[in-house]
Design an enzyme around this catalytic site. Structure first.
Site, PDB file in Angstrom:
ATOM      1  N   CYS A   1      -6.618   1.926   4.956  1.00  0.00           N
ATOM      2  CA  CYS A   1      -7.170   0.726   5.484  1.00  0.00           C
ATOM      3  C   CYS A   1      -6.440   0.297   6.737  1.00  0.00           C
ATOM      4  O   CYS A   1      -5.657   1.255   7.497  1.00  0.00           O
ATOM      5  CB  CYS A   1      -6.587  -0.472   4.548  1.00  0.00           C
TER       6      CYS A   1
ATOM      7  N   CYS B   1      -2.617  -0.284   7.194  1.00  0.00           N
ATOM      8  CA  CYS B   1      -1.863   0.946   7.085  1.00  0.00           C
ATOM      9  C   CYS B   1      -2.005   1.943   8.364  1.00  0.00           C
ATOM     10  O   CYS B   1      -1.333   2.622   8.603  1.00  0.00           O
ATOM     11  CB  CYS B   1      -2.390   1.835   5.924  1.00  0.00           C
TER      12      CYS B   1
ATOM     13  N   GLU C   1       0.910   3.917   1.781  1.00  0.00           N
ATOM     14  CA  GLU C   1       1.631   4.697   3.017  1.00  0.00           C
ATOM     15  C   GLU C   1       2.516   3.692   3.515  1.00  0.00           C
ATOM     16  O   GLU C   1       3.562   4.189   4.092  1.00  0.00           O
ATOM     17  CB  GLU C   1       0.224   4.460   4.035  1.00  0.00           C
TER      18      GLU C   1
ATOM     19  N   HIS D   1       0.759  -1.143   0.133  1.00  0.00           N
ATOM     20  CA  HIS D   1      -0.023  -0.075  -0.106  1.00  0.00           C
ATOM     21  C   HIS D   1       0.914   1.317  -0.023  1.00  0.00           C
ATOM     22  O   HIS D   1       1.996   1.201   0.608  1.00  0.00           O
ATOM     23  CB  HIS D   1      -0.977  -0.028   1.199  1.00  0.00           C
TER      24      HIS D   1
END
Ligand SMILES: O=c1[nH]c(=O)n([C@H]2C[C@H](O)[C@@H](COP(=O)(O)O)O2)cc1CO
Ligand SMILES: [Zn+2]
Length: 190
Positions: free
Chosen positions: A114, A117, A90, A88
């Site tokens: 999410c 993260c 992040e 992801h």
């Protein structure tokens, strides 16, 4: 946010491109990232689809939220579903900070983080999240994120919206974003 948007445009995910940009209190960029495969995993060898389930009823939607009673478990899901592989935005932004502390920093993200993260952001000491889209707000992963963030009192703020789709933005739009952030900071300081 304009840097997060630019970064998101490098993502090969055909359905959702996400960008993240971490800045410190002096507004120095500490790390940036977008959603992509781990280093060395070739974009054309790993799946970019989702294989939540196979649906044999009329709706045939294949979406995560479908509650169809006829849905079947996907065989070889691990070969077909991007979620096993994608890092992801992040996570990549934190990794790309090359060990510099992100404690007390703000992360600008184009999509609400999410739960995975969010755990990472909380553990690394991120103090504030500014997000552009909350298109997955009905997912359990987003609800779990908000519960954690509320509980530990990490601030999350929706970014001011431009009347344009995030991926149709021109350089002028990106400049307008920077200007609006400067104005917001000025009024917060006064
Ligand atoms: O926090 C996040 N950070 C992030 O990079 N993503 C990425 C992972 C996937 O490549 C994509 C989401 O795909 P989709 O909308 O098809 O479920 O966005 C998704 C989230 C939260 O949804
Ligand atoms: Zn995530």
């Amino acid at each position: 946010m304009s840097l997060a948007i630019l970064s998101s445009q490098r993502s090969k995910d055909p359905s959702t491109q996400v960008g993240a940009c971490i800045v410190n209190k002096d507004k120095r960029v500490i790390g940036m990232g977008y959603n992509g495969l781990p280093d060395g995993c070739k974009d054309d060898r790993f799946p970019w689809g989702k294989a939540a389930h196979e649906c044999c009823c009329e709706c045939g939607c294949g979406c995560d939220e479908c509650q169809c009673s006829k849905r079947r478990k996907v065989e070889y899901k691990w070969l077909k579903d991007k979620n096993f592989y994608v890092c992801h935005a992040e996570l990549n932004a934190i990794v790309n900070s090359y060990g510099n502390s992100v404690r007390g920093c703000t992360v600008y993200v184009t999509l609400f983080p999410c739960n995975e993260c969010t755990k990472l952001l909380i553990q690394s000491g991120i103090a504030r999240i500014v997000y552009y889209s909350d298109k997955h707000k009905d997912r359990d992963t987003t609800k779990a994120s908000k519960w954690m963030l509320d509980y530990v009192k990490v601030e999350y703020t929706e970014h001011k919206k431009l009347d344009k789709n995030i991926f149709d933005m021109t350089n002028e739009d990106l400049k307008r974003i920077v200007e609006s952030e400067d104005q917001q900071d000025e009024s917060a300081n006064n």
